[in-house]
Design a protein around this motif. Structure first.
Motif, PDB file in Angstrom:
ATOM      1  N   GLN A  85       0.805  -1.217   0.000  1.00  0.00           N
ATOM      2  CA  GLN A  85       0.000   0.000   0.000  1.00  0.00           C
ATOM      3  C   GLN A  85       0.841   1.273   0.000  1.00  0.00           C
ATOM      4  O   GLN A  85       0.311   2.367  -0.107  1.00  0.00           O
ATOM      5  N   GLY A  86       2.143   1.107   0.141  1.00  0.00           N
ATOM      6  CA  GLY A  86       3.019   2.275   0.141  1.00  0.00           C
ATOM      7  C   GLY A  86       3.233   2.879   1.510  1.00  0.00           C
ATOM      8  O   GLY A  86       3.850   3.942   1.637  1.00  0.00           O
ATOM      9  N   VAL A 130       8.065  -6.424  -9.736  1.00  0.00           N
ATOM     10  CA  VAL A 130       6.979  -6.945 -10.559  1.00  0.00           C
ATOM     11  C   VAL A 130       5.666  -6.772  -9.807  1.00  0.00           C
ATOM     12  O   VAL A 130       5.570  -7.120  -8.623  1.00  0.00           O
ATOM     13  N   ASN A 131       4.652  -6.248 -10.490  1.00  0.00           N
ATOM     14  CA  ASN A 131       3.314  -6.135  -9.906  1.00  0.00           C
ATOM     15  C   ASN A 131       2.481  -7.352 -10.279  1.00  0.00           C
ATOM     16  O   ASN A 131       2.379  -7.702 -11.461  1.00  0.00           O
ATOM     17  N   SER A 132       1.852  -7.978  -9.289  1.00  0.00           N
ATOM     18  CA  SER A 132       0.974  -9.110  -9.569  1.00  0.00           C
ATOM     19  C   SER A 132      -0.286  -8.662 -10.298  1.00  0.00           C
ATOM     20  O   SER A 132      -0.840  -9.399 -11.117  1.00  0.00           O
ATOM     21  N   VAL A 140       0.165  -1.986  -5.442  1.00  0.00           N
ATOM     22  CA  VAL A 140       1.055  -1.130  -6.242  1.00  0.00           C
ATOM     23  C   VAL A 140       1.301   0.216  -5.562  1.00  0.00           C
ATOM     24  O   VAL A 140       1.938   1.099  -6.134  1.00  0.00           O
ATOM     25  N   GLY A 141       0.814   0.362  -4.330  1.00  0.00           N
ATOM     26  CA  GLY A 141       0.903   1.652  -3.646  1.00  0.00           C
ATOM     27  C   GLY A 141       2.312   2.126  -3.385  1.00  0.00           C
ATOM     28  O   GLY A 141       2.557   3.326  -3.237  1.00  0.00           O
ATOM     29  N   ALA A 176      -4.415   5.060 -13.035  1.00  0.00           N
ATOM     30  CA  ALA A 176      -5.372   5.651 -12.103  1.00  0.00           C
ATOM     31  C   ALA A 176      -4.736   5.884 -10.737  1.00  0.00           C
ATOM     32  O   ALA A 176      -4.983   6.916 -10.089  1.00  0.00           O
ATOM     33  N   GLN A 177      -3.905   4.940 -10.301  1.00  0.00           N
ATOM     34  CA  GLN A 177      -3.193   5.096  -9.038  1.00  0.00           C
ATOM     35  C   GLN A 177      -2.255   6.299  -9.101  1.00  0.00           C
ATOM     36  O   GLN A 177      -2.162   7.094  -8.157  1.00  0.00           O
TER      37      GLN A 177
END
Length: 241
Positions: free
Chosen positions: A37-38, A57-59, A66-67, A87-88
Motif C-alpha cells: 500500500q506504500g 513486478v506487480n501481480s 502497487v501503492g 489511475a493510481q
C-alpha cells in the motif's frame, strides 16, 4: 517489517496488516513481487536486505499492491492492468515508469529462474511467478482462498475456469497469496476449480458498494473451503439461486 522465510532466499513480507509482498533473492539479482500500500518504504528495506539490484513486478494493478511503486525507478506489469496503475498515479500524483510483462517471460536472477504465468480473473492482467524447479508459485490475489471477480477490471467467470485449469498443469506443490501469511497447498487451487462445477450463487448478506450486482458462492469439501464473490455482469448467463 514482519517476514517469513519460505525457502532459502524467499521471504514473504507483511507490508501492512494482512497485505503481503514477496522478495526473491538470486545470486545476481533480487525480485520484489508487489509493493503493498506504500505505507512502508520497501525500497529502503530491500536496499538494506539484499546485496544485489532488485527488479519489481506487480501481480496486478490494485492499489493495495502497487501503492509503493513510486519508491522504485521502474516496475513490470501486465499491459491489461496499466489503466489501474495510471489511475493510481493520477490519484497520488506519483508516477513510476512501467515495462510490459507477458506470460512466459523469464527473469534469470542467478541460480534461480522465475517464470511469469497468467492468473487472469481477479483482474485481466493478474499474473503469478513460478519459481522453476522449486515447487513454489507466487500468486498475488489471483488464487486467494476467497476469489474476487469485481469491477470492470475483472475477467469473466469463464476466464477464471481457464486460469484454474492452466494453473493446475503447472509444477508446484504450494503457493503464496497476497493476503495469507504462509504457503497454501496446491489442493486449494483444485478446490477452487471443483467449486466452479458446484456454484450456488446468492446475494451476500453485506453487498457493500456493489449492491444487487454482487453474488456469492461457497463450497466445502473435506476440511477445505472455497468462496467466490463475483459481479453479475461476469457470470456469462448464469443466474443466482
Amino acid at each position: 517489517m514482519n517476514r517469513r522465510e519460505i525457502l532459502p532466499g524467499v521471504w514473504h513480507l507483511e507490508e501492512d496488516y494482512r497485505v503481503y509482498c514477496t522478495l526473491v533473492q538470486g545470486a545476481e539479482k533480487a525480485l520484489l513481487f508487489d509493493t503493498g500500500q506504500g505505507r512502508r518504504d520497501l525500497a529502503a528495506y530491500v536496499a538494506e536486505t539484499v546485496p544485489t539490484p532488485c527488479l519489481v513486478v506487480n501481480s496486478h494493478g490494485h492499489s493495495d499492491h502497487v501503492g509503493g511503486n513510486f519508491r522504485f525507478p521502474l516496475v513490470y506489469a501486465h499491459r491489461a492492468d496499466w489503466p489501474l496503475l495510471a489511475a493510481q498515479a493520477r490519484m497520488t500524483g506519483r508516477e513510476t515508469p512501467v515495462r510490459p510483462l507477458e506470460p512466459g517471460q523469464v527473469f534469470a536472477l542467478g541460480g534461480r529462474r522465475v517464470r511469469v504465468v497468467s492468473l487472469a480473473g481477479h483482474t485481466r492482467g493478474s499474473v503469478g511467478l513460478l519459481l522453476e524447479g522449486e515447487d513454489l508459485l507466487l500468486a498475488g490475489d489471483g488464487l486467494n482462498q476467497t476469489l474476487l471477480l469485481l469491477g470492470p477490471e475483472a475477467a469473466p467467470l469463464s476466464q477464471l475456469r481457464v486460469t484454474l485449469e492452466a494453473t493446475l498443469a503447472l509444477p508446484f506443490t504450494q503457493y503464496l497469496s497476497s493476503h495469507a501469511p504462509g504457503p497454501l497447498p496446491r489442493d486449494q487451487v483444485a478446490l477452487h476449480r471443483e467449486h466452479l462445477d458446484h456454484l450456488h450463487l446468492e446475494p451476500p448478506s453485506h453487498p457493500g458498494p456493489y449492491g444487487p450486482r454482487l453474488c456469492r458462492s461457497q463450497y466445502r469439501a473435506g476440511r477445505g473451503r472455497s468462496v467466490l464473490f463475483v459481479d453479475r455482469g461476469l457470470l456469462g448467463g448464469r443466474e443466482m439461486a
